[in-house]
Design an enzyme around this catalytic site. Structure first.
Site, short mmCIF file in Angstrom:
data_model
loop_
_atom_site.label_atom_id
_atom_site.label_comp_id
_atom_site.label_asym_id
_atom_site.label_seq_id
_atom_site.Cartn_x
_atom_site.Cartn_y
_atom_site.Cartn_z
N ARG A 1 -0.47 -74.83 10.23
CA ARG A 1 0.48 -74.15 11.10
C ARG A 1 0.13 -74.48 12.54
O ARG A 1 -1.03 -74.51 12.93
CB ARG A 1 0.45 -72.64 10.88
N GLN B 1 9.97 -73.92 15.11
CA GLN B 1 10.54 -75.00 14.31
C GLN B 1 12.03 -74.73 14.10
O GLN B 1 12.38 -73.67 13.62
CB GLN B 1 9.81 -75.11 12.97
N ASN C 1 3.84 -77.71 -3.46
CA ASN C 1 3.76 -78.89 -2.59
C ASN C 1 2.38 -79.07 -1.98
O ASN C 1 2.23 -79.75 -0.97
CB ASN C 1 4.84 -78.84 -1.50
N HIS D 1 8.41 -81.41 10.33
CA HIS D 1 7.70 -80.74 9.23
C HIS D 1 8.20 -81.26 7.88
O HIS D 1 9.07 -80.66 7.25
CB HIS D 1 7.89 -79.24 9.34
#
Length: 388
Positions: free
Chosen positions: A285, A314, A147, A333
């Site tokens: 991050r 998260q 990704n 995210h």
């Protein structure tokens, strides 16, 4: 037989989709640079469908259960009473995603005597305590490059959205207004600006390459300097450190892994050296940035905008200050979990499992920790010291 524990994000509020906006995905021959795409023996899913949520199961159930393995899929991952915590002691394999990470801390690893393999369905394995994994002989792997372009596209979108101040203008339309002066009062052209990337690995280089046609001045810093021909092709200016680079930039994009050298890198001190009215985009991050320092920089005007899709923890709580700070373009995210990316990281997860279950070697580029030390992509990106 293996017990596989898979942590995925929740299904859509309205249930798993019964139809999709598009029919299928474009065919890609390989990743940029020639690395081959994931190559499992077969797929038990339709590329372009939702695989990263609980009902999608990364398309793994039929494959695993046909061989007698057990698959448990849950989104319940936090706290001592979570299903993840209850199932962990029996797990041989844990699969998690950066977007909804099951944090494999040293304490959790100590409670998992059977754990032999931790797979990141995607890229970025800092939710695993890598030192603890090394000590316990656990292999850590991720679907490298699956990704990277997805994240790069998201970062470019966020840069343009901040500089052009797209989100307030869109909100005016949705609210029925036509307030042009308000819509353009913070809108600028990207052309001619100086844009810098903190790290120039697969994602950072892809962002720089996509920004080059905008006629901007490109900068980067990385502990591994790019080849001279790449610097010349893209017109890159190299800087030995982030401290050296950011004062020269109007826009900074963060694309580094999280490790002790990068944690809280963007603190009050570094932010104070940036140009007044600069923009910061972080799809790497969250803990590379000091949470409260970002808020202060936006409130003071040091930053004209901040965008990203990475948070800590998260999922972020409803009272997280990044939800309400001024001039932000935050998303949950999602940058690396487009339907296109899901097809690749689901296929790569199966490829890793096929190799491991058959007693074969996992692709070198997928490895983060193996054989009691950093390996493959992990040896390039991380240091074997305490993970934050």
């Amino acid at each position: 037989m293996a017990n596989v524990l898979c942590v995925l994000y929740d299904d859509p509020a309205g249930g798993h989709p019964s139809s999709y906006a598009r029919d299928g995905l474009p065919s890609l021959p390989h990743y940029p640079g020639g690395q081959t795409l994931p190559s499992p023996s077969a797929l038990d899913f339709v590329p372009g469908q939702l695989l990263g949520s609980v009902s999608g199961e990364l398309g793994l159930r039929r494959f695993l259960e046909a061989q007698g393995h057990t698959l448990v899929v849950t989104s319940d991952k936090d706290g001592p009473d979570s299903e993840f915590e209850r199932r962990l002691p029996d797990a041989d394999v844990v699969i998690s995603q950066p977007f909804w990470p099951a944090y494999l801390t040293a304490d959790r690893i100590a409670k998992a005597p059977n754990l032999k393999l931790a797979i990141t369905a995607g890229i970025g394995s800092d939710h695993v305590d890598l030192d603890a994994a090394i000590r316990h002989g656990i292999t850590v792997a991720e679907v490298t490059y699956s990704n990277s372009i997805s994240v790069a596209e998201h970062a470019v979108m966020m840069i343009l959205a901040l500089v052009r101040d797209y989100l307030p203008a869109h909100r005016i339309v949705r609210e029925g207004g036509w307030d042009i002066a308000d819509a353009v009062a913070r809108s600028y052209d990207l052309e001619g600006m100086h844009v810098g990337s903190v790290a120039a690995g697969r994602i950072g280089t892809a962002i720089l390459r996509r920004l080059a046609p905008f006629d901007v001045h490109l900068h980067y810093t990385d502990r591994h300097r790019l080849p001279r021909e790449t610097e010349e092709e893209l017109g890159l200016t190299y800087h030995p450190s982030a401290e050296d680079m950011v004062p020269a930039c109007d826009v900074v994009t963060v694309n580094a892994p999280l490790h002790p050298e990068t944690e809280a890198l963007f603190d009050d001190r570094l932010l104070a050296t940036m140009k007044r009215g600069s923009y910061l985009v972080n799809t790497a991050r969250a803990r590379i940035c000091d949470r409260d320092a970002i808020v202060r920089a936006l409130e003071s005007g040091r930053l004209a905008g901040y965008a990203g899709d990475v948070w800590f923890p998260q999922p972020a709580g409803p009272d997280h200050p990044w939800r309400t700070m001024p001039h932000h373009g935050m998303t949950p995210h999602v940058s690396g979990t487009s339907l296109s990316a899901q097809a690749r990281y689901a296929a790569g997860t199966r490829e890793i499992l096929e190799s491991w279950l058959a007693g074969g070697a996992i692709r070198e580029e997928y490895l983060i920790v193996d054989g009691g030390g950093l390996a493959g992509a992990g040896a390039h990106s991380y240091t074997a010291t305490a993970q934050g």
